[in-house]
Design a protein around this motif. Structure first.
Motif, PDB file in Angstrom:
ATOM      1  N   SER A  42     -11.302  32.869 -14.165  1.00 33.70           N
ATOM      2  CA  SER A  42     -10.945  32.227 -15.436  1.00 33.70           C
ATOM      3  C   SER A  42     -10.694  33.269 -16.518  1.00 33.70           C
ATOM      4  N   TRP A  43     -11.466  34.337 -16.499  1.00 36.56           N
ATOM      5  CA  TRP A  43     -11.241  35.428 -17.454  1.00 36.56           C
ATOM      6  C   TRP A  43      -9.865  36.044 -17.220  1.00 36.56           C
ATOM      7  N   ARG A  44      -9.520  36.269 -15.963  1.00 40.12           N
ATOM      8  CA  ARG A  44      -8.202  36.834 -15.635  1.00 40.12           C
ATOM      9  C   ARG A  44      -7.096  35.847 -15.992  1.00 40.12           C
ATOM     10  N   ALA A  45      -7.340  34.552 -15.727  1.00 36.90           N
ATOM     11  CA  ALA A  45      -6.330  33.541 -16.014  1.00 36.90           C
ATOM     12  C   ALA A  45      -6.079  33.404 -17.507  1.00 36.90           C
ATOM     13  N   SER A  46      -7.096  33.635 -18.328  1.00 37.93           N
ATOM     14  CA  SER A  46      -6.932  33.513 -19.772  1.00 37.93           C
ATOM     15  C   SER A  46      -5.855  34.463 -20.284  1.00 37.93           C
ATOM     16  N   ALA A  47      -5.894  35.694 -19.804  1.00 46.00           N
ATOM     17  CA  ALA A  47      -4.878  36.666 -20.208  1.00 46.00           C
ATOM     18  C   ALA A  47      -3.499  36.275 -19.669  1.00 46.00           C
ATOM     19  N   ALA A  48      -3.457  35.772 -18.425  1.00 44.05           N
ATOM     20  CA  ALA A  48      -2.191  35.374 -17.832  1.00 44.05           C
ATOM     21  C   ALA A  48      -1.585  34.181 -18.563  1.00 44.05           C
ATOM     22  N   THR A  49      -2.448  33.269 -19.008  1.00 45.71           N
ATOM     23  CA  THR A  49      -1.975  32.089 -19.743  1.00 45.71           C
ATOM     24  C   THR A  49      -1.388  32.496 -21.093  1.00 45.71           C
ATOM     25  N   ARG A  50      -2.076  33.393 -21.789  1.00 45.97           N
ATOM     26  CA  ARG A  50      -1.546  33.864 -23.078  1.00 45.97           C
ATOM     27  C   ARG A  50      -0.193  34.523 -22.896  1.00 45.97           C
ATOM     28  N   GLN A  51      -0.041  35.311 -21.843  1.00 49.62           N
ATOM     29  CA  GLN A  51       1.240  35.971 -21.589  1.00 49.62           C
ATOM     30  C   GLN A  51       2.315  34.944 -21.268  1.00 49.62           C
ATOM     31  N   ALA A  52       1.957  33.907 -20.510  1.00 51.88           N
ATOM     32  CA  ALA A  52       2.925  32.866 -20.168  1.00 51.88           C
ATOM     33  C   ALA A  52       3.398  32.126 -21.411  1.00 51.88           C
ATOM     34  N   MET A  53       2.486  31.842 -22.326  1.00 51.38           N
ATOM     35  CA  MET A  53       2.862  31.173 -23.574  1.00 51.38           C
ATOM     36  C   MET A  53       3.792  32.070 -24.388  1.00 51.38           C
ATOM     37  N   ASP A  55       5.775  34.377 -23.140  1.00 53.81           N
ATOM     38  CA  ASP A  55       7.061  34.406 -22.430  1.00 53.81           C
ATOM     39  C   ASP A  55       7.886  33.172 -22.761  1.00 53.81           C
ATOM     40  N   PHE A  56       7.214  32.032 -22.838  1.00 46.58           N
ATOM     41  CA  PHE A  56       7.917  30.784 -23.148  1.00 46.58           C
ATOM     42  C   PHE A  56       8.528  30.855 -24.547  1.00 46.58           C
ATOM     43  N   SER A  57       7.747  31.299 -25.520  1.00 47.11           N
ATOM     44  CA  SER A  57       8.251  31.400 -26.890  1.00 47.11           C
ATOM     45  C   SER A  57       9.410  32.379 -26.983  1.00 47.11           C
ATOM     46  N   ALA A  58       9.282  33.503 -26.271  1.00 44.90           N
ATOM     47  CA  ALA A  58      10.347  34.501 -26.293  1.00 44.90           C
ATOM     48  C   ALA A  58      11.621  33.956 -25.660  1.00 44.90           C
ATOM     49  N   GLY A  59      11.471  33.227 -24.556  1.00 41.68           N
ATOM     50  CA  GLY A  59      12.637  32.661 -23.890  1.00 41.68           C
ATOM     51  C   GLY A  59      13.347  31.643 -24.758  1.00 41.68           C
ATOM     52  N   CYS A  60      12.561  30.825 -25.465  1.00 41.96           N
ATOM     53  CA  CYS A  60      13.163  29.827 -26.358  1.00 41.96           C
ATOM     54  C   CYS A  60      13.891  30.515 -27.512  1.00 41.96           C
ATOM     55  N   SER A  61      13.262  31.541 -28.067  1.00 44.34           N
ATOM     56  CA  SER A  61      13.876  32.264 -29.188  1.00 44.34           C
ATOM     57  C   SER A  61      15.171  32.940 -28.774  1.00 44.34           C
ATOM     58  N   ALA A  62      15.212  33.386 -27.517  1.00 39.60           N
ATOM     59  CA  ALA A  62      16.409  34.069 -27.019  1.00 39.60           C
ATOM     60  C   ALA A  62      17.483  33.085 -26.566  1.00 39.60           C
ATOM     61  N   GLY A  63      17.150  31.797 -26.580  1.00 41.55           N
ATOM     62  CA  GLY A  63      18.128  30.790 -26.197  1.00 41.55           C
ATOM     63  C   GLY A  63      18.398  30.710 -24.711  1.00 41.55           C
ATOM     64  N   ARG A  64      17.450  31.185 -23.885  1.00 45.91           N
ATOM     65  CA  ARG A  64      17.662  31.135 -22.448  1.00 45.91           C
ATOM     66  C   ARG A  64      17.581  29.692 -21.951  1.00 45.91           C
ATOM     67  N   ALA A  65      18.405  29.370 -20.985  1.00 43.23           N
ATOM     68  CA  ALA A  65      18.396  28.033 -20.392  1.00 43.23           C
ATOM     69  C   ALA A  65      17.118  27.834 -19.600  1.00 43.23           C
ATOM     70  N   GLN A  66      16.683  26.581 -19.511  1.00 46.12           N
ATOM     71  CA  GLN A  66      15.449  26.276 -18.786  1.00 46.12           C
ATOM     72  C   GLN A  66      15.504  26.772 -17.350  1.00 46.12           C
ATOM     73  N   ALA A  67      16.671  26.662 -16.728  1.00 43.50           N
ATOM     74  CA  ALA A  67      16.807  27.077 -15.333  1.00 43.50           C
ATOM     75  C   ALA A  67      16.559  28.569 -15.151  1.00 43.50           C
ATOM     76  N   ASP A  68      16.698  29.335 -16.232  1.00 41.43           N
ATOM     77  CA  ASP A  68      16.509  30.782 -16.146  1.00 41.43           C
ATOM     78  C   ASP A  68      15.099  31.215 -16.533  1.00 41.43           C
ATOM     79  N   GLN A  69      14.242  30.259 -16.885  1.00 40.88           N
ATOM     80  CA  GLN A  69      12.906  30.608 -17.343  1.00 40.88           C
ATOM     81  C   GLN A  69      11.862  30.320 -16.275  1.00 40.88           C
ATOM     82  N   ASN A  70      10.875  31.188 -16.188  1.00 39.16           N
ATOM     83  CA  ASN A  70       9.769  30.974 -15.265  1.00 39.16           C
ATOM     84  C   ASN A  70       8.768  29.988 -15.853  1.00 39.16           C
ATOM     85  N   VAL A  71       8.589  30.033 -17.169  1.00 39.28           N
ATOM     86  CA  VAL A  71       7.737  29.066 -17.859  1.00 39.28           C
ATOM     87  C   VAL A  71       8.665  28.030 -18.472  1.00 39.28           C
TER      88      VAL A  71
END
Length: 209
Positions: A42-53, A55-71
């Motif tokens: 859970s400690w390891r997952a906490s850091a991974a979850t923050r990074q995933a969030m 990544d999602f914000s960065a992808g949205c800001s960059a205008g990437r299509a959903q199909a191109d995003q991992n999150v």
């Protein structure tokens, strides 16, 4: 004449004492493994979850299509205080970052069955309290462009299936021959707090979005 041990002599450990010592060592090892599974992952997952969030914000800001995003989205459950990324795929790497989306099912908000899976224990346990959800509780999912609200129709506390019950992922659950006319959501999670092949299943229906 009384026979006694010399001052320099020590009693040899008995076989029973050796067995007890070995059992203690085994118990400590098992306890350490269990502690890592619950708290370490859970400690390891906490850091991974923050990074995933992030990544999602960065992808949205960059205008990437959903199909191109991992999150692909963020899921929140207001009544449980849960907010977690929705990561493409349901392998271990995806599930330690949030909940995993079955990529062969519908996208968020689309007609068909948007299906995700997650842990109730270990790896951050984003679905720890999923069995507390009741009929009518809301689940919100937002992607880069839209926000969708689903209403629970079959709580996870009311349906348990085997791990191989693929029918819950059908576009119309249990009716693979039907063409979907509604947007549904399915959440699967381990039913028990110990490893088992039982899965708790929740069904919800899109109400806004």
């Amino acid at each position: 004449m009384a026979w006694g041990r010399g001052a320099g002599e020590r009693r040899r450990p008995s076989a029973f004492s050796a067995v007890i010592a070995a059992l203690v060592v085994v118990a400590l090892v098992i306890a350490g493994i269990a502690a890592w599974q619950v708290w370490g992952t859970s400690w390891r997952a906490s850091a991974a979850t923050r990074q995933a969030m992030s990544d999602f914000s960065a992808g949205c800001s960059a205008g990437r299509a959903q199909a191109d995003q991992n999150v692909v989205a963020v899921m929140s459950i207001p009544s449980l205080g849960v907010e977690t990324p929705v990561v493409r795929g349901v392998g271990k790497d995806s599930l330690r970052r949030g909940v995993g989306w079955y990529p062969d099912t519908a996208a968020p908000g689309q007609s068909g069955n948007f299906a995700v899976a997650g842990y109730r224990i270990t790896n951050g346990a984003p679905l720890r309290h999923i069995l507390q959800l009741k009929d009518g509780d809301q689940i919100r999912v937002r992607d880069c462009r839209h926000s969708y609200t689903y209403s629970v129709e079959m709580p996870a506390s009311g349906l348990t299936v085997g791990a191989d019950a693929g029918w819950v992922l059908d576009a119309v659950p249990g009716h693979p021959e039907r063409i979907p006319s509604q947007a549904l959501m399915t959440i699967t999670a381990n039913q028990d707090q110990v490893p088992s092949d039982q899965r708790a299943v929740l069904f919800a229906r899109l109400v806004t979005g």
